[in-house]
Write a protein that holds these residues in place. Structure first.
Motif, short mmCIF file in Angstrom:
data_model
loop_
_atom_site.label_atom_id
_atom_site.label_comp_id
_atom_site.label_asym_id
_atom_site.label_seq_id
_atom_site.Cartn_x
_atom_site.Cartn_y
_atom_site.Cartn_z
N GLY A 9 0.83 -1.21 0.00
CA GLY A 9 0.00 0.00 0.00
C GLY A 9 0.85 1.25 0.00
O GLY A 9 2.03 1.22 0.38
N ALA A 34 -3.93 4.92 -0.02
CA ALA A 34 -4.05 3.51 -0.42
C ALA A 34 -3.20 2.65 0.49
O ALA A 34 -2.51 1.72 0.05
CB ALA A 34 -3.64 3.34 -1.87
N LYS A 51 -3.33 0.05 2.26
CA LYS A 51 -3.97 -1.22 2.55
C LYS A 51 -2.92 -2.33 2.67
O LYS A 51 -1.98 -2.38 1.89
CB LYS A 51 -4.95 -1.58 1.44
CG LYS A 51 -6.14 -0.64 1.35
CD LYS A 51 -7.09 -1.08 0.25
CE LYS A 51 -8.30 -0.15 0.17
NZ LYS A 51 -9.24 -0.57 -0.91
N LEU A 94 -3.24 -5.48 1.97
CA LEU A 94 -3.90 -6.59 1.29
C LEU A 94 -2.97 -7.27 0.30
O LEU A 94 -2.30 -6.60 -0.49
CB LEU A 94 -5.15 -6.09 0.55
CG LEU A 94 -6.23 -5.43 1.40
CD1 LEU A 94 -7.36 -4.92 0.52
CD2 LEU A 94 -6.75 -6.40 2.45
N ASP A 96 -6.13 -7.54 -4.13
CA ASP A 96 -7.07 -6.42 -4.22
C ASP A 96 -7.25 -6.10 -5.70
O ASP A 96 -6.47 -5.36 -6.29
CB ASP A 96 -6.53 -5.21 -3.46
CG ASP A 96 -7.50 -4.03 -3.50
OD1 ASP A 96 -8.65 -4.23 -3.97
OD2 ASP A 96 -7.10 -2.93 -3.09
#
Length: 369
Positions: A65, A78, A80, A82, A85
Motif C-alpha cells: 500500500g 491507499a 492497505k 492486502l 485487491d
C-alpha cells in the motif's frame, strides 16, 4: 506480525525498517549499501533493487500500500495491507519508480517475511562468465527458494577491490577470471545449510564448473566476503575516471552482454578497462568502464566521453533486448538515454500520465521525462 506487514513513514531509513522487522521476528529483505541513510520514500520512488532481488524481488514487489500527495494537494490514501485487491487500476504502481514526478510518497505498507534463522555463504572461483550461469542453474536446481543471493565479480573488479588502502584479506588462494558469491538462507534454525551448500559446491567442482571454493566457517568470514562485494563502488572511485552502467539483459544473454561490451570498448576506447559486477541471477550486470583520470579534464570533455561510453554500452544492451536501467533509475543525467531507448508510443504514454497527474510540471521538474 500476523499480517507480515509493516506501515512506515516515507522518511524512515531502510536500516530502521530492517531493525523494526527484526525486532518483531520478521525480515524486510531489501538490502543496499546505503541502507543506513537511504529512506523508504526514495526506495519506492526509484523502485530500488539490491542484492536479494533474486529471491524477494525489487521494491515494487515489496509494497502493498501507498500514501502519496499529489501536486494539487490531494492525498492518495491507499495504505492497505492486502495481498489481493483486484478493484480497478493498481495506482500504487504508478508511484513506484516514478522518481517523484507524479507525487510525493509519504507512507507505505511493506511486506515482511520469515526471518532467516540459518544461512551459509560461499565464494567460488570460475573460469568465465558462462560458468557463472552454469553454477546458477546448478544451485537453483538443488537449493530452490533457499538461494537468496548470487553475485558475480570479474577479475578486473576484484583486483580493484583488493588494491584498496584498507587491504581486505582475499579468501581465495588463487586469482580467477570470475568470482561468484552464493548465499542460502532458511527460516528453520536446524536447516543444515552449510552441509547443503558444501555438497552443492562440491558437485559443481566435480562437473568442472567451479575451480576453487571457500565456505564461510564463521560470521566474520561471511562478513568479509560481503564486504568485498560491497566495496566495489569505493574501488571504482579509487581506480580513476569511471562510468558505471545499470544494465539488465535476459539471464541467458549475460555472457553475450559481457563479451559485447568488452569488444566494443576495446575498439572505441583503447585506454579503457571494462569491469563487471552484478546480480547475475536477475540479469542485472553493472558494466563499469574505467579510464585514466587524465583522459578528460574539463567538464565538457567528461560529459562528451560519458555520452560516448554510455551509447556503447546501451548499444550492446539493446541488441540483446535489455534495459539501460535495471534498478538505479533515470534521474536527470539519463533522460536523453531514456528517450533513445523507449518506443515512441511508450514515451508518449508516459508523458500523458505525467500531464494528467502534474499538468503544471511541479513535481521534480527535469527528472525522468
Amino acid at each position: 506480525p500476523l499480517n507480515n506487514t509493516v506501515a512506515v513513514d516515507a522518511g524512515c531509513t531502510l536500516a530502521a525498517v530492517q531493525a523494526e522487522a527484526a525486532a518483531a521476528g520478521r525480515l524486510f529483505p531489501m538490502s543496499l549499501g546505503s541502507e543506513g541513510s537511504c529512506q523508504i520514500g526514495g526506495n519506492i520512488a526509484t523502485n530500488a533493487g539490491g542484492t536479494a532481488v533474486l529471491r524477494y524481488g525489487p521494491m515494487r514487489d515489496l509494497v502493498l500500500g501507498i500514501e502519496a500527495v499529489l501536486p494539487d494537494g490531494r492525498v492518495v490514501d491507499a495504505m492497505k495491507a492486502l495481498r489481493k485487491d483486484n478493484t480497478g487500476y493498481a495506482l500504487k504502481h504508478l508511484f513506484i519508480g516514478s522518481e517523484g514526478t507524479l507525487g510525493i510518497v509519504t507512507g507505505a505498507v511493506l511486506k515482511l517475511f520469515a526471518k532467516p534463522a540459518s544461512d551459509a555463504v560461499a565464494m567460488v572461483g570460475l573460469d568465465d562468465i558462462d560458468a557463472a550461469l552454469r553454477l546458477l542453474h546448478h544451485v537453483q536446481a538443488r537449493a530452490g527458494s533457499r538461494l537468496t543471493n548470487f553475485e558475480v565479480i570479474c577479475a578486473g573488479e576484484y583486483d580493484l577491490v583488493m588494491a584498496l588502502p584498507k587491504r581486505l584479506h582475499d579468501p581465495l588462494a588463487a586469482r580467477h577470471p570470475w568470482v561468484a558469491i552464493v548465499e542460502l538462507t532458511d527460516a528453520d534454525p536446524q536447516a543444515p545449510l552449510e552441509d547443503e551448500l558444501a555438497a552443492i559446491v562440491h558437485g559443481a567442482m566435480e562437473r568442472g564448473i567451479v575451480r576453487e571454493a571457500v565456505l564461510a566457517a564463521s560470521k566474520a568470514q561471511a562478513e568479509l566476503i560481503w564486504e568485498i562485494r560491497h566495496s566495489v563502488t569505493e574501488a571504482n572511485v579509487n581506480a580513476g575516471l569511471t562510468f558505471s552502467h545499470d544494465t539488465s539483459v535476459p539471464v541467458s544473454r549475460v555472457p553475450d552482454f559481457v563479451r559485447g561490451v568488452e569488444r566494443l570498448v576495446a575498439e572505441r576506447f583503447p585506454a579503457a578497462k571494462p569491469v563487471f559486477v552484478g546480480h547475475v541471477g536477475d540479469g542485472n550486470i553493472h558494466a563499469v568502464v574505467v579510464l585514466p583520470r587524465e583522459a578528460a579534464s574539463a567538464t565538457a570533455d567528461v560529459d562528451a566521453l560519458a555520452a560516448a561510453v554510455n551509447a556503447t554500452v546501451d548499444e550492446v544492451a539493446l541488441s540483446l533486448d535489455g534495459s539501460i536501467s535495471a534498478e538505479h533509475g533515470i534521474g536527470r543525467s539519463n533522460r536523453a538515454r531514456l528517450r533513445a531507448y523507449l518506443d515512441p508510443a511508450d514515451f508518449a504514454l508516459m508523458q500523458g500520465i505525467k500531464s494528467l497527474f502534474d499538468p503544471k510540471g511541479l513535481m521534480n521538474p527535469g527528472v525522468l521525462l
